[in-house]
Structures are given as structure tokens and as C-alpha cells.
Design a protein around this motif. Structure first.
Motif, PDB file in Angstrom:
ATOM      1  N   ALA A 141       0.828  -1.209   0.000  1.00 51.24           N
ATOM      2  CA  ALA A 141       0.000   0.000   0.000  1.00 51.24           C
ATOM      3  C   ALA A 141       0.863   1.260   0.000  1.00 51.24           C
ATOM      4  O   ALA A 141       0.543   2.249  -0.669  1.00 51.24           O
ATOM      5  CB  ALA A 141      -0.927  -0.017   1.211  1.00 51.24           C
ATOM      6  N   LEU A 142       1.958   1.238   0.749  1.00 50.70           N
ATOM      7  CA  LEU A 142       2.850   2.394   0.805  1.00 50.70           C
ATOM      8  C   LEU A 142       3.537   2.638  -0.531  1.00 50.70           C
ATOM      9  O   LEU A 142       3.693   3.784  -0.971  1.00 50.70           O
ATOM     10  CB  LEU A 142       3.894   2.199   1.901  1.00 50.70           C
ATOM     11  CG  LEU A 142       3.377   2.268   3.334  1.00 50.70           C
ATOM     12  CD1 LEU A 142       4.440   1.787   4.312  1.00 50.70           C
ATOM     13  CD2 LEU A 142       2.939   3.686   3.692  1.00 50.70           C
ATOM     14  N   LEU A 143       3.957   1.569  -1.181  1.00 49.86           N
ATOM     15  CA  LEU A 143       4.605   1.716  -2.480  1.00 49.86           C
ATOM     16  C   LEU A 143       3.638   2.308  -3.501  1.00 49.86           C
ATOM     17  O   LEU A 143       4.024   3.130  -4.339  1.00 49.86           O
ATOM     18  CB  LEU A 143       5.132   0.367  -2.951  1.00 49.86           C
ATOM     19  CG  LEU A 143       6.344  -0.186  -2.183  1.00 49.86           C
ATOM     20  CD1 LEU A 143       6.714  -1.569  -2.696  1.00 49.86           C
ATOM     21  CD2 LEU A 143       7.535   0.757  -2.302  1.00 49.86           C
ATOM     22  N   GLN A 144       2.389   1.882  -3.443  1.00 54.28           N
ATOM     23  CA  GLN A 144       1.392   2.441  -4.348  1.00 54.28           C
ATOM     24  C   GLN A 144       1.184   3.928  -4.065  1.00 54.28           C
ATOM     25  O   GLN A 144       1.079   4.740  -4.991  1.00 54.28           O
ATOM     26  CB  GLN A 144       0.070   1.689  -4.211  1.00 54.28           C
ATOM     27  CG  GLN A 144      -1.007   2.168  -5.175  1.00 54.28           C
ATOM     28  CD  GLN A 144      -2.279   1.347  -5.088  1.00 54.28           C
ATOM     29  OE1 GLN A 144      -2.430   0.522  -4.208  1.00 54.28           O
ATOM     30  NE2 GLN A 144      -3.202   1.568  -6.008  1.00 54.28           N
ATOM     31  N   ALA A 145       1.134   4.290  -2.778  1.00 52.36           N
ATOM     32  CA  ALA A 145       0.961   5.695  -2.409  1.00 52.36           C
ATOM     33  C   ALA A 145       2.157   6.537  -2.856  1.00 52.36           C
ATOM     34  O   ALA A 145       1.997   7.675  -3.310  1.00 52.36           O
ATOM     35  CB  ALA A 145       0.775   5.816  -0.894  1.00 52.36           C
ATOM     36  N   LEU A 146       3.363   5.973  -2.751  1.00 56.09           N
ATOM     37  CA  LEU A 146       4.554   6.679  -3.230  1.00 56.09           C
ATOM     38  C   LEU A 146       4.498   6.882  -4.744  1.00 56.09           C
ATOM     39  O   LEU A 146       4.833   7.957  -5.253  1.00 56.09           O
ATOM     40  CB  LEU A 146       5.814   5.901  -2.856  1.00 56.09           C
ATOM     41  CG  LEU A 146       6.334   6.035  -1.427  1.00 56.09           C
ATOM     42  CD1 LEU A 146       7.479   5.052  -1.195  1.00 56.09           C
ATOM     43  CD2 LEU A 146       6.780   7.463  -1.140  1.00 56.09           C
ATOM     44  N   ALA A 147       4.092   5.844  -5.453  1.00 59.85           N
ATOM     45  CA  ALA A 147       4.016   5.929  -6.912  1.00 59.85           C
ATOM     46  C   ALA A 147       3.019   6.997  -7.355  1.00 59.85           C
ATOM     47  O   ALA A 147       3.218   7.660  -8.390  1.00 59.85           O
ATOM     48  CB  ALA A 147       3.632   4.574  -7.497  1.00 59.85           C
ATOM     49  N   LEU A 148       1.967   7.168  -6.591  1.00 55.43           N
ATOM     50  CA  LEU A 148       0.944   8.176  -6.896  1.00 55.43           C
ATOM     51  C   LEU A 148       1.298   9.539  -6.309  1.00 55.43           C
ATOM     52  O   LEU A 148       0.503  10.482  -6.411  1.00 55.43           O
ATOM     53  CB  LEU A 148      -0.415   7.717  -6.361  1.00 55.43           C
ATOM     54  CG  LEU A 148      -0.995   6.454  -7.001  1.00 55.43           C
ATOM     55  CD1 LEU A 148      -2.260   6.012  -6.280  1.00 55.43           C
ATOM     56  CD2 LEU A 148      -1.275   6.679  -8.485  1.00 55.43           C
ATOM     57  N   GLU A 149       2.479   9.617  -5.677  1.00 57.11           N
ATOM     58  CA  GLU A 149       2.978  10.862  -5.071  1.00 57.11           C
ATOM     59  C   GLU A 149       2.021  11.410  -4.016  1.00 57.11           C
ATOM     60  O   GLU A 149       1.859  12.624  -3.873  1.00 57.11           O
ATOM     61  CB  GLU A 149       3.256  11.912  -6.153  1.00 57.11           C
ATOM     62  CG  GLU A 149       4.330  11.471  -7.144  1.00 57.11           C
ATOM     63  CD  GLU A 149       4.674  12.539  -8.160  1.00 57.11           C
ATOM     64  OE1 GLU A 149       3.925  13.538  -8.258  1.00 57.11           O
ATOM     65  OE2 GLU A 149       5.696  12.399  -8.845  1.00 57.11           O
ATOM     66  N   GLN A 150       1.389  10.495  -3.281  1.00 61.07           N
ATOM     67  CA  GLN A 150       0.502  10.914  -2.208  1.00 61.07           C
ATOM     68  C   GLN A 150       1.284  11.375  -0.978  1.00 61.07           C
ATOM     69  O   GLN A 150       0.787  12.163  -0.182  1.00 61.07           O
ATOM     70  CB  GLN A 150      -0.448   9.778  -1.839  1.00 61.07           C
ATOM     71  CG  GLN A 150      -1.419   9.438  -2.960  1.00 61.07           C
ATOM     72  CD  GLN A 150      -2.270   8.217  -2.667  1.00 61.07           C
ATOM     73  OE1 GLN A 150      -2.020   7.493  -1.697  1.00 61.07           O
ATOM     74  NE2 GLN A 150      -3.273   7.960  -3.492  1.00 61.07           N
ATOM     75  N   PHE A 151       2.485  10.844  -0.815  1.00 61.20           N
ATOM     76  CA  PHE A 151       3.400  11.346   0.203  1.00 61.20           C
ATOM     77  C   PHE A 151       4.819  11.153  -0.319  1.00 61.20           C
ATOM     78  O   PHE A 151       5.042  10.470  -1.328  1.00 61.20           O
ATOM     79  CB  PHE A 151       3.194  10.638   1.550  1.00 61.20           C
ATOM     80  CG  PHE A 151       3.802   9.262   1.645  1.00 61.20           C
ATOM     81  CD1 PHE A 151       5.015   9.062   2.287  1.00 61.20           C
ATOM     82  CD2 PHE A 151       3.152   8.146   1.115  1.00 61.20           C
ATOM     83  CE1 PHE A 151       5.566   7.801   2.389  1.00 61.20           C
ATOM     84  CE2 PHE A 151       3.703   6.876   1.215  1.00 61.20           C
ATOM     85  CZ  PHE A 151       4.918   6.704   1.846  1.00 61.20           C
ATOM     86  N   ALA A 152       5.786  11.768   0.364  1.00 63.35           N
ATOM     87  CA  ALA A 152       7.175  11.688  -0.081  1.00 63.35           C
ATOM     88  C   ALA A 152       8.020  11.044   0.999  1.00 63.35           C
ATOM     89  O   ALA A 152       7.897  11.382   2.183  1.00 63.35           O
ATOM     90  CB  ALA A 152       7.710  13.094  -0.397  1.00 63.35           C
ATOM     91  N   GLY A 153       8.862  10.111   0.597  1.00 57.49           N
ATOM     92  CA  GLY A 153       9.726   9.444   1.567  1.00 57.49           C
ATOM     93  C   GLY A 153      10.227   8.138   0.995  1.00 57.49           C
ATOM     94  O   GLY A 153      10.353   7.976  -0.215  1.00 57.49           O
TER      95      GLY A 153
END
Length: 260
Positions: free
Chosen positions: A131-143
Motif C-alpha cells: 500500500a505504501l509503495l502504491q501511495a509513493l508511486a501516486l505521489e501521495q506522500f514523499a519518503g
């Protein structure tokens, strides 16, 4: 005495925490309601996995009663878990290094991380990492996300073992978010799976702040493995109000309670 069902059930749980078991007839007399009303209350609490019904009353839920599978747990109390996850995400600050464990309530945090910056997340949960990797790919958060290595559990969808322990020891964490199997003043912080409990215990020891995420079914319950005494926590986030019998103890040991 006229009490709402929620008030009666909270009193029942307080007695259960103190005595270890409760009986229908004495409860009915004490609360001035019918035996059938108490039976309905106990049935409702059992559905919430807060106790186990026995002949004539109820006893505390223990590790012998087991834990549902990960897939099943994701379906339980979704609304409450989402509210807890939203509240937990608010405690994240830009630049934090945090640990997220394998719990389904912790997984809900990933929905509410929009706008966070420079977050480093360490986890041993396969669904949470995905889920975190998907959120990163969608630029929902940075880190960045660090997945612990080790033995994969199909049932728990997690990674644990000596490799996970050794890697986790390399990190100093600002916060550890733990979604545990049970919380009680007497038995502390507990969980059902021994391997996951060891990882959570180590993460708690590496963190400056330990935040417990627990829906109402975990409050007052005790699971198989102790992670740490309750004073090791800094914050408890739950979808229920602070139990009346806990207030003095939590104030004494310095644990904050947040109602989601």
C-alpha cells in the motif's frame, strides 16, 4: 437505575477486568435489569470479541480462543479501524522515521498520509509495504519504505525472524505504531503471534514514542504473547472512550488516550 446499553456493557467489562469472570444473575440485580437484557449485552460483547460466553455468564477472552486470519481481520470493524488510522496518521510529522507493524488497523494509516514529506517507514507487513509503495508511486506522500527481511508468514502476511531483528536493530525510530491483540493494565500489551510479538517488542524498544492502535475489541483483552508492560506505551488510539477504571492508572504511568 436507568442505563443505556453502552453504559451497561462498559460496567460489565470493568467488572470482567477486575474479577476475570461475570455472572448473569448478579449483574442483572446490580444493574436493575432483566436476566435476558444482560444475556443480550454479553452476546453483543462476545460478537465484538471482548469476552467469551460461558454457562451462566462470561469470562475474559484469552489466547486459547485464537485470532481470525489476516484476511478475516481486515473485514472486522472496518469503520472503527479507519477512524483510528486517520487519527494515527495525524501524529506523523515531516521527517519522521517510523515503524508500522503487521496489524490491519495500522494498514489503515496508509490511506491518510497525503502531503507528508520525507517520511521513512520501516515495516514487516507485506500488505502495508504494498500500500505504501502504491501511495509513493501516486505521489501521495514523499519518503521511502524499508521492508524488513526474513521468513514470510502466509497466514499473517508478514516477515519475521532473526534477519528482521538484526535489520531493525540498525534503526533509531521516532515512532512505532503497533496494532496489537490486547491491551490491559494488568497484562500490558499483548499479541497472538510469537514471531510478530518479538518484532513489535524490538521496535518499541528502538522508538522514542510508542503508539498503540486498538479498536474496541482489543481493550481489556489479553493475547498469548506479551510485547511490553503498558507503561512502555506513550499513546493509545481507540474507537472507544477511555474505560472509567483505567483513567487513574494511565495517568499514573503517563499514557495518553485518544478517542478516534
Amino acid at each position: 437505575m436507568t442505563l443505556l446499553a453502552e453504559e451497561r456493557q462498559q460496567m460489565i467489562l470493568q467488572q470482567l477486568e477486575e474479577l476475570g469472570k461475570v455472572k448473569v444473575i448478579p449483574l442483572a440485580q446490580q444493574l436493575e435489569v432483566s436476566n435476558e437484557t444482560i444475556r443480550r449485552d454479553l452476546d453483543a460483547l462476545e460478537e465484538q470479541r471482548k469476552l467469551k460466553r460461558v454457562y451462566g455468564g462470561a469470562v475474559k477472552l484469552t489466547h486459547f480462543d485464537g485470532e481470525p486470519s489476516y484476511t478475516m481481520r481486515r473485514k472486522l470493524n472496518q469503520e472503527g479501524k479507519q477512524a483510528i488510522g486517520r487519527e494515527a496518521a495525524r501524529l506523523l510529522q515531516d521527517g519522521d522515521t517510523v515503524f508500522l507493524d503487521t496489524g490491519t488497523t495500522v494498514l489503515e494509516m496508509t490511506r491518510y498520509m497525503a502531503g507528508k514529506k520525507n517520511i521513512t517507514i520501516v515495516t514487516n507487513s507485506l500488505p502495508t509495504a504494498s500500500a505504501l509503495l502504491q501511495a509513493l508511486a501516486l505521489e501521495q506522500f514523499a519518503g521511502k519504505v524499508i521492508m524488513l527481511g526474513g521468513e514470510i508468514s502466509i497466514q499473517q502476511q508478514s516477515v519475521s525472524g532473526i534477519l528482521a531483528h538484526e535489520l531493525l536493530k540498525q534503526f533509531t525510530l521516532d515512532k512505532a505504531f503497533l496494532s496489537v491483540g490486547g491491551i490491559s493494565p494488568a497484562q500490558g500489551i499483548t499479541d497472538y503471534d510469537m514471531n510478530e510479538s518479538l518484532v513489535s517488542r524490538l521496535a518499541a524498544g528502538q522508538a522514542n514514542e510508542v503508539i498503540l492502535l486498538a479498536d474496541h475489541s482489543k481493550i481489556g483483552s489479553t493475547a498469548f504473547c506479551q510485547i511490553a508492560p503498558l507503561q512502555s506505551a506513550d499513546v493509545i488510539i481507540s474507537d472507544q472512550e477511555l474505560p472509567g477504571g483505567w483513567k487513574e492508572e494511565l495517568e499514573r504511568i503517563g499514557v495518553a488516550w485518544i478517542k478516534s
